[in-house]
Design a protein around this motif. Sequence first.
Motif, PDB file in Angstrom:
ATOM      1  N   ALA A  61     -12.002 -17.742   0.716  1.00  0.00           N
ATOM      2  CA  ALA A  61     -13.399 -17.294   0.601  1.00  0.00           C
ATOM      3  C   ALA A  61     -13.473 -15.768   0.512  1.00  0.00           C
ATOM      4  O   ALA A  61     -14.266 -15.220  -0.258  1.00  0.00           O
ATOM      5  CB  ALA A  61     -14.217 -17.796   1.787  1.00  0.00           C
ATOM      6  N   LEU A  62     -12.642 -15.096   1.279  1.00  0.00           N
ATOM      7  CA  LEU A  62     -12.608 -13.641   1.253  1.00  0.00           C
ATOM      8  C   LEU A  62     -12.140 -13.139  -0.110  1.00  0.00           C
ATOM      9  O   LEU A  62     -12.726 -12.213  -0.674  1.00  0.00           O
ATOM     10  CB  LEU A  62     -11.693 -13.134   2.368  1.00  0.00           C
ATOM     11  CG  LEU A  62     -11.624 -11.631   2.587  1.00  0.00           C
ATOM     12  CD1 LEU A  62     -13.000 -11.065   2.891  1.00  0.00           C
ATOM     13  CD2 LEU A  62     -10.656 -11.327   3.720  1.00  0.00           C
ATOM     14  N   ALA A  63     -11.122 -13.769  -0.661  1.00  0.00           N
ATOM     15  CA  ALA A  63     -10.625 -13.384  -1.984  1.00  0.00           C
ATOM     16  C   ALA A  63     -11.715 -13.557  -3.032  1.00  0.00           C
ATOM     17  O   ALA A  63     -11.938 -12.676  -3.876  1.00  0.00           O
ATOM     18  CB  ALA A  63      -9.394 -14.213  -2.346  1.00  0.00           C
ATOM     19  N   ARG A  69      -7.438 -11.946  -6.378  1.00  0.00           N
ATOM     20  CA  ARG A  69      -6.676 -13.200  -6.343  1.00  0.00           C
ATOM     21  C   ARG A  69      -6.414 -13.605  -4.893  1.00  0.00           C
ATOM     22  O   ARG A  69      -6.182 -12.734  -4.043  1.00  0.00           O
ATOM     23  CB  ARG A  69      -5.329 -13.029  -7.054  1.00  0.00           C
ATOM     24  CG  ARG A  69      -5.433 -12.689  -8.502  1.00  0.00           C
ATOM     25  CD  ARG A  69      -4.073 -12.459  -9.147  1.00  0.00           C
ATOM     26  NE  ARG A  69      -3.217 -11.620  -8.305  1.00  0.00           N
ATOM     27  CZ  ARG A  69      -1.923 -11.862  -8.082  1.00  0.00           C
ATOM     28  NH1 ARG A  69      -1.311 -12.866  -8.636  1.00  0.00           N
ATOM     29  NH2 ARG A  69      -1.214 -11.060  -7.318  1.00  0.00           N
ATOM     30  N   PRO A  70      -6.415 -14.906  -4.594  1.00  0.00           N
ATOM     31  CA  PRO A  70      -6.098 -15.332  -3.225  1.00  0.00           C
ATOM     32  C   PRO A  70      -4.724 -14.836  -2.762  1.00  0.00           C
ATOM     33  O   PRO A  70      -4.538 -14.544  -1.586  1.00  0.00           O
ATOM     34  CB  PRO A  70      -6.134 -16.858  -3.304  1.00  0.00           C
ATOM     35  CG  PRO A  70      -7.090 -17.135  -4.411  1.00  0.00           C
ATOM     36  CD  PRO A  70      -6.875 -16.034  -5.412  1.00  0.00           C
ATOM     37  N   ALA A  71      -3.784 -14.690  -3.686  1.00  0.00           N
ATOM     38  CA  ALA A  71      -2.452 -14.198  -3.330  1.00  0.00           C
ATOM     39  C   ALA A  71      -2.480 -12.747  -2.864  1.00  0.00           C
ATOM     40  O   ALA A  71      -1.550 -12.288  -2.193  1.00  0.00           O
ATOM     41  CB  ALA A  71      -1.512 -14.341  -4.518  1.00  0.00           C
ATOM     42  N   ASP A  72      -3.548 -12.015  -3.175  1.00  0.00           N
ATOM     43  CA  ASP A  72      -3.670 -10.618  -2.757  1.00  0.00           C
ATOM     44  C   ASP A  72      -4.236 -10.468  -1.347  1.00  0.00           C
ATOM     45  O   ASP A  72      -4.317  -9.362  -0.834  1.00  0.00           O
ATOM     46  CB  ASP A  72      -4.565  -9.839  -3.736  1.00  0.00           C
ATOM     47  CG  ASP A  72      -3.903  -9.620  -5.083  1.00  0.00           C
ATOM     48  OD1 ASP A  72      -2.665  -9.698  -5.167  1.00  0.00           O
ATOM     49  OD2 ASP A  72      -4.638  -9.376  -6.060  1.00  0.00           O
ATOM     50  N   VAL A  73      -4.651 -11.567  -0.745  1.00  0.00           N
ATOM     51  CA  VAL A  73      -5.228 -11.540   0.601  1.00  0.00           C
ATOM     52  C   VAL A  73      -4.240 -12.187   1.563  1.00  0.00           C
ATOM     53  O   VAL A  73      -3.800 -13.318   1.356  1.00  0.00           O
ATOM     54  CB  VAL A  73      -6.583 -12.284   0.646  1.00  0.00           C
ATOM     55  CG1 VAL A  73      -7.158 -12.261   2.051  1.00  0.00           C
ATOM     56  CG2 VAL A  73      -7.554 -11.673  -0.348  1.00  0.00           C
ATOM     57  N   PHE A  86      -7.273  -9.253   7.929  1.00  0.00           N
ATOM     58  CA  PHE A  86      -6.592  -9.566   6.685  1.00  0.00           C
ATOM     59  C   PHE A  86      -6.289  -8.259   5.967  1.00  0.00           C
ATOM     60  O   PHE A  86      -6.973  -7.251   6.187  1.00  0.00           O
ATOM     61  CB  PHE A  86      -7.483 -10.432   5.780  1.00  0.00           C
ATOM     62  CG  PHE A  86      -7.621 -11.849   6.243  1.00  0.00           C
ATOM     63  CD1 PHE A  86      -6.776 -12.834   5.766  1.00  0.00           C
ATOM     64  CD2 PHE A  86      -8.595 -12.202   7.160  1.00  0.00           C
ATOM     65  CE1 PHE A  86      -6.902 -14.148   6.191  1.00  0.00           C
ATOM     66  CE2 PHE A  86      -8.732 -13.511   7.586  1.00  0.00           C
ATOM     67  CZ  PHE A  86      -7.880 -14.489   7.104  1.00  0.00           C
ATOM     68  N   THR A  87      -5.281  -8.263   5.118  1.00  0.00           N
ATOM     69  CA  THR A  87      -5.043  -7.131   4.238  1.00  0.00           C
ATOM     70  C   THR A  87      -5.246  -7.598   2.811  1.00  0.00           C
ATOM     71  O   THR A  87      -4.909  -8.728   2.460  1.00  0.00           O
ATOM     72  CB  THR A  87      -3.626  -6.552   4.394  1.00  0.00           C
ATOM     73  OG1 THR A  87      -2.669  -7.567   4.165  1.00  0.00           O
ATOM     74  CG2 THR A  87      -3.416  -5.950   5.763  1.00  0.00           C
ATOM     75  N   VAL A  88      -5.818  -6.711   2.018  1.00  0.00           N
ATOM     76  CA  VAL A  88      -6.059  -6.992   0.610  1.00  0.00           C
ATOM     77  C   VAL A  88      -5.190  -6.026  -0.183  1.00  0.00           C
ATOM     78  O   VAL A  88      -5.330  -4.807  -0.046  1.00  0.00           O
ATOM     79  CB  VAL A  88      -7.543  -6.821   0.240  1.00  0.00           C
ATOM     80  CG1 VAL A  88      -7.769  -7.099  -1.234  1.00  0.00           C
ATOM     81  CG2 VAL A  88      -8.408  -7.731   1.098  1.00  0.00           C
ATOM     82  N   ALA A  89      -4.273  -6.586  -0.977  1.00  0.00           N
ATOM     83  CA  ALA A  89      -3.367  -5.765  -1.778  1.00  0.00           C
ATOM     84  C   ALA A  89      -4.091  -5.237  -3.004  1.00  0.00           C
ATOM     85  O   ALA A  89      -5.044  -5.844  -3.494  1.00  0.00           O
ATOM     86  CB  ALA A  89      -2.156  -6.592  -2.199  1.00  0.00           C
ATOM     87  N   ALA A  90      -3.617  -4.116  -3.502  1.00  0.00           N
ATOM     88  CA  ALA A  90      -4.152  -3.501  -4.719  1.00  0.00           C
ATOM     89  C   ALA A  90      -5.651  -3.268  -4.614  1.00  0.00           C
ATOM     90  O   ALA A  90      -6.386  -3.449  -5.577  1.00  0.00           O
ATOM     91  CB  ALA A  90      -3.816  -4.346  -5.945  1.00  0.00           C
ATOM     92  N   ALA A  91      -6.084  -2.904  -3.428  1.00  0.00           N
ATOM     93  CA  ALA A  91      -7.511  -2.688  -3.206  1.00  0.00           C
ATOM     94  C   ALA A  91      -7.879  -1.259  -3.562  1.00  0.00           C
ATOM     95  O   ALA A  91      -7.266  -0.317  -3.093  1.00  0.00           O
ATOM     96  CB  ALA A  91      -7.851  -2.968  -1.751  1.00  0.00           C
ATOM     97  N   GLY A  92      -8.880  -1.109  -4.377  1.00  0.00           N
ATOM     98  CA  GLY A  92      -9.368   0.209  -4.755  1.00  0.00           C
ATOM     99  C   GLY A  92     -10.753   0.438  -4.206  1.00  0.00           C
ATOM    100  O   GLY A  92     -11.247  -0.296  -3.349  1.00  0.00           O
TER     101      GLY A  92
END
Length: 109
Positions: A61-63, A69-73, A86-92
């Motif tokens: 849901a957060l993604a 992408r869900p894989a980024d969360v 949670f951490t979110v990758a490639a977050a700008g």
Amino acid sequence: MVKRRVPPPDESRLAVPVRVRPGAGRNRVGGRYEGPHGPALIVAVGAPAVDGKATEAVRRALAEALAVRPADVELRLGATSRDKVFTVAAAGAEVAGRLAALRDGTGGR
């Protein structure tokens, strides 16, 4: 005394404190909760808090809410707690803006 070098913050990852409300009637992302990890985004999910089902539902849901992408969360803290980080990758800046809008009520789902 040993001095440890603190690594610089990773600008490509965004930490997202979350307050989970499992067993909700429907999934909903939005709202603010003053939690132990700072101001947290409230995420309500229909999944029960059993065997990690709610955590996985929150991750997805957060993604979706942050348009990544869900894989980024990824779960960083709080596997068995309602207060998670949670951490979110490639977050700008765009993702950080969406997070602020959802958490602070200027937007949301």
